[in-house]
Design a protein around this motif. Structure first.
Motif, PDB file in Angstrom:
ATOM      1  N   THR A 275      44.837  44.139  60.316  1.00 18.83           N
ATOM      2  CA  THR A 275      45.764  44.815  60.464  1.00 18.83           C
ATOM      3  C   THR A 275      47.173  43.504  59.836  1.00 18.83           C
ATOM      4  O   THR A 275      47.595  44.204  59.991  1.00 18.83           O
ATOM      5  CB  THR A 275      45.846  44.758  62.425  1.00 18.83           C
ATOM      6  N   ILE A 276      46.388  42.247  60.058  1.00 19.06           N
ATOM      7  CA  ILE A 276      47.015  40.967  59.518  1.00 19.06           C
ATOM      8  C   ILE A 276      47.784  41.314  58.103  1.00 19.06           C
ATOM      9  O   ILE A 276      49.080  41.271  57.151  1.00 19.06           O
ATOM     10  CB  ILE A 276      46.615  39.403  59.689  1.00 19.06           C
ATOM     11  N   PHE A 277      46.467  41.837  57.554  1.00 13.97           N
ATOM     12  CA  PHE A 277      46.544  42.151  55.838  1.00 13.97           C
ATOM     13  C   PHE A 277      47.131  42.930  55.027  1.00 13.97           C
ATOM     14  O   PHE A 277      47.765  42.483  54.880  1.00 13.97           O
ATOM     15  CB  PHE A 277      44.759  42.264  54.894  1.00 13.97           C
ATOM     16  N   ILE A 278      47.581  43.607  56.224  1.00 14.60           N
ATOM     17  CA  ILE A 278      48.556  44.678  55.990  1.00 14.60           C
ATOM     18  C   ILE A 278      49.714  44.801  56.076  1.00 14.60           C
ATOM     19  O   ILE A 278      50.794  45.138  55.706  1.00 14.60           O
ATOM     20  CB  ILE A 278      47.450  46.241  56.560  1.00 14.60           C
ATOM     21  N   LEU A 279      49.527  43.758  57.084  1.00 12.07           N
ATOM     22  CA  LEU A 279      51.187  43.519  57.667  1.00 12.07           C
ATOM     23  C   LEU A 279      51.555  42.947  56.583  1.00 12.07           C
ATOM     24  O   LEU A 279      52.796  42.953  56.056  1.00 12.07           O
ATOM     25  CB  LEU A 279      51.266  42.403  59.158  1.00 12.07           C
ATOM     26  N   LYS A 280      50.589  41.789  55.198  1.00  9.09           N
ATOM     27  CA  LYS A 280      51.527  40.980  54.227  1.00  9.09           C
ATOM     28  C   LYS A 280      51.881  41.372  53.438  1.00  9.09           C
ATOM     29  O   LYS A 280      52.633  40.635  52.815  1.00  9.09           O
ATOM     30  CB  LYS A 280      49.846  39.968  54.344  1.00  9.09           C
ATOM     31  N   ILE A 281      51.224  42.334  53.255  1.00 10.17           N
ATOM     32  CA  ILE A 281      51.219  42.937  52.223  1.00 10.17           C
ATOM     33  C   ILE A 281      52.408  43.660  51.797  1.00 10.17           C
ATOM     34  O   ILE A 281      53.497  43.580  50.926  1.00 10.17           O
ATOM     35  CB  ILE A 281      50.295  45.097  51.505  1.00 10.17           C
ATOM     36  N   PHE A 282      52.640  44.688  53.510  1.00 10.97           N
ATOM     37  CA  PHE A 282      53.845  44.908  53.476  1.00 10.97           C
ATOM     38  C   PHE A 282      55.046  44.098  53.946  1.00 10.97           C
ATOM     39  O   PHE A 282      56.806  44.521  52.803  1.00 10.97           O
ATOM     40  CB  PHE A 282      53.969  45.473  55.247  1.00 10.97           C
ATOM     41  N   VAL A 283      55.252  43.591  54.256  1.00 12.83           N
ATOM     42  CA  VAL A 283      55.856  41.977  54.620  1.00 12.83           C
ATOM     43  C   VAL A 283      56.222  41.353  52.907  1.00 12.83           C
ATOM     44  O   VAL A 283      57.870  41.568  52.007  1.00 12.83           O
ATOM     45  CB  VAL A 283      55.484  40.783  55.062  1.00 12.83           C
ATOM     46  N   ILE A 284      55.259  40.666  51.992  1.00 15.21           N
ATOM     47  CA  ILE A 284      55.722  40.367  50.822  1.00 15.21           C
ATOM     48  C   ILE A 284      56.335  42.096  49.421  1.00 15.21           C
ATOM     49  O   ILE A 284      57.146  41.522  49.275  1.00 15.21           O
ATOM     50  CB  ILE A 284      53.710  40.741  49.914  1.00 15.21           C
ATOM     51  N   ILE A 285      56.300  43.355  50.288  1.00 15.07           N
ATOM     52  CA  ILE A 285      56.208  44.282  49.519  1.00 15.07           C
ATOM     53  C   ILE A 285      58.126  44.234  50.548  1.00 15.07           C
ATOM     54  O   ILE A 285      59.416  44.387  48.943  1.00 15.07           O
ATOM     55  CB  ILE A 285      55.713  45.552  49.807  1.00 15.07           C
ATOM     56  N   LEU A 286      58.385  44.052  50.665  1.00 11.41           N
ATOM     57  CA  LEU A 286      60.257  44.123  51.271  1.00 11.41           C
ATOM     58  C   LEU A 286      60.546  43.062  50.650  1.00 11.41           C
ATOM     59  O   LEU A 286      61.976  43.291  50.074  1.00 11.41           O
ATOM     60  CB  LEU A 286      59.985  44.026  52.577  1.00 11.41           C
ATOM     61  N   ILE A 287      60.298  41.364  51.044  1.00 13.66           N
ATOM     62  CA  ILE A 287      60.901  40.688  49.745  1.00 13.66           C
ATOM     63  C   ILE A 287      60.689  40.719  48.358  1.00 13.66           C
ATOM     64  O   ILE A 287      61.859  41.196  47.840  1.00 13.66           O
ATOM     65  CB  ILE A 287      60.064  39.591  50.155  1.00 13.66           C
ATOM     66  N   PHE A 288      59.610  41.314  48.062  1.00 14.03           N
ATOM     67  CA  PHE A 288      60.490  41.994  46.644  1.00 14.03           C
ATOM     68  C   PHE A 288      60.871  42.967  46.657  1.00 14.03           C
ATOM     69  O   PHE A 288      62.095  42.668  45.268  1.00 14.03           O
ATOM     70  CB  PHE A 288      58.746  42.440  46.061  1.00 14.03           C
ATOM     71  N   GLN A 289      61.130  44.054  47.599  1.00 15.80           N
ATOM     72  CA  GLN A 289      62.388  44.712  47.525  1.00 15.80           C
ATOM     73  C   GLN A 289      63.271  43.711  47.412  1.00 15.80           C
ATOM     74  O   GLN A 289      64.939  44.510  46.288  1.00 15.80           O
ATOM     75  CB  GLN A 289      62.275  45.984  48.285  1.00 15.80           C
ATOM     76  N   GLY A 290      64.058  43.224  47.924  1.00 20.65           N
ATOM     77  CA  GLY A 290      65.048  42.900  48.479  1.00 20.65           C
ATOM     78  C   GLY A 290      65.116  41.904  46.914  1.00 20.65           C
ATOM     79  O   GLY A 290      66.773  41.849  46.905  1.00 20.65           O
ATOM     80  N   LEU A 291      64.571  41.269  46.929  1.00 21.33           N
ATOM     81  CA  LEU A 291      64.769  40.462  45.233  1.00 21.33           C
ATOM     82  C   LEU A 291      64.706  40.990  44.389  1.00 21.33           C
ATOM     83  O   LEU A 291      65.731  40.841  43.763  1.00 21.33           O
ATOM     84  CB  LEU A 291      63.514  39.820  45.295  1.00 21.33           C
ATOM     85  N   ILE A 292      64.054  42.028  43.578  1.00 26.10           N
ATOM     86  CA  ILE A 292      64.830  43.159  42.641  1.00 26.10           C
ATOM     87  C   ILE A 292      66.241  43.779  43.613  1.00 26.10           C
ATOM     88  O   ILE A 292      67.212  43.240  42.418  1.00 26.10           O
ATOM     89  CB  ILE A 292      64.226  44.426  42.790  1.00 26.10           C
ATOM     90  N   HIS A 293      67.027  44.361  44.045  1.00 27.41           N
ATOM     91  CA  HIS A 293      67.789  44.735  44.708  1.00 27.41           C
ATOM     92  C   HIS A 293      68.905  43.264  44.320  1.00 27.41           C
ATOM     93  O   HIS A 293      70.150  43.682  43.989  1.00 27.41           O
ATOM     94  CB  HIS A 293      68.321  45.158  45.868  1.00 27.41           C
ATOM     95  N   LEU A 294      68.434  41.754  44.603  1.00 17.89           N
ATOM     96  CA  LEU A 294      69.784  40.855  44.594  1.00 17.89           C
ATOM     97  C   LEU A 294      69.934  40.952  43.411  1.00 17.89           C
ATOM     98  O   LEU A 294      70.703  40.583  42.653  1.00 17.89           O
ATOM     99  CB  LEU A 294      69.717  39.557  45.441  1.00 17.89           C
ATOM    100  N   LEU A 295      69.218  40.847  41.819  1.00 16.64           N
ATOM    101  CA  LEU A 295      68.819  40.410  40.707  1.00 16.64           C
ATOM    102  C   LEU A 295      69.916  41.738  40.094  1.00 16.64           C
ATOM    103  O   LEU A 295      70.363  41.404  39.674  1.00 16.64           O
ATOM    104  CB  LEU A 295      67.021  40.619  40.347  1.00 16.64           C
ATOM    105  N   LYS A 296      69.546  42.866  40.854  1.00 18.12           N
ATOM    106  CA  LYS A 296      70.079  44.377  40.126  1.00 18.12           C
ATOM    107  C   LYS A 296      71.901  44.176  40.390  1.00 18.12           C
ATOM    108  O   LYS A 296      72.147  44.813  39.361  1.00 18.12           O
ATOM    109  CB  LYS A 296      69.371  45.381  40.953  1.00 18.12           C
ATOM    110  N   TYR A 297      71.793  44.383  41.687  1.00 16.27           N
ATOM    111  CA  TYR A 297      72.950  44.023  41.947  1.00 16.27           C
ATOM    112  C   TYR A 297      73.812  42.728  42.841  1.00 16.27           C
ATOM    113  O   TYR A 297      73.986  42.800  43.859  1.00 16.27           O
ATOM    114  CB  TYR A 297      72.871  45.311  43.150  1.00 16.27           C
ATOM    115  N   PRO A 298      74.211  41.923  41.663  1.00 14.79           N
ATOM    116  CA  PRO A 298      74.291  39.923  42.426  1.00 14.79           C
ATOM    117  C   PRO A 298      75.353  40.385  42.839  1.00 14.79           C
ATOM    118  O   PRO A 298      76.034  39.958  44.216  1.00 14.79           O
ATOM    119  CB  PRO A 298      74.291  39.173  41.679  1.00 14.79           C
TER     120      PRO A 298
END
Length: 77
Positions: free
Chosen positions: A13-36
């Motif tokens: 469960t902790i592993f899946i939660l960590k993967i989910f958080v990493i994906i969310l952070i990565f999506q936010g970073l992509i959004h920030l870089l694409k539309y600053p």
């Protein structure tokens, strides 16, 4: 088959939660870089000033990056 113990279930469960958080952070970073300009008021203000001054490069950038994607940053232009 071996039974899943509480320890293994918790670790999974902790592993899946960590993967989910990493994906969310990565999506936010992509959004920030694409539309600053959507995330920074300073960059948005500068782009607005360039567009009101009829800067050709700013218009090309705005049309290619925002209007082509269906994103309207400024209603008054």
């Amino acid at each position: 088959m071996k039974k899943l113990t509480k320890k293994k279930i918790r670790a999974l469960t902790i592993f899946i939660l960590k993967i989910f958080v990493i994906i969310l952070i990565f999506q936010g970073l992509i959004h920030l870089l694409k539309y600053p300009e959507k995330c920074s008021t300073t960059l948005r203000h500068q782009l607005h000033q360039d567009l009101t001054n009829n800067d050709a490069d700013a218009w090309t950038y705005y049309e290619n990056n925002y209007l082509a994607s269906g994103i309207v940053l400024f209603q008054d232009i």
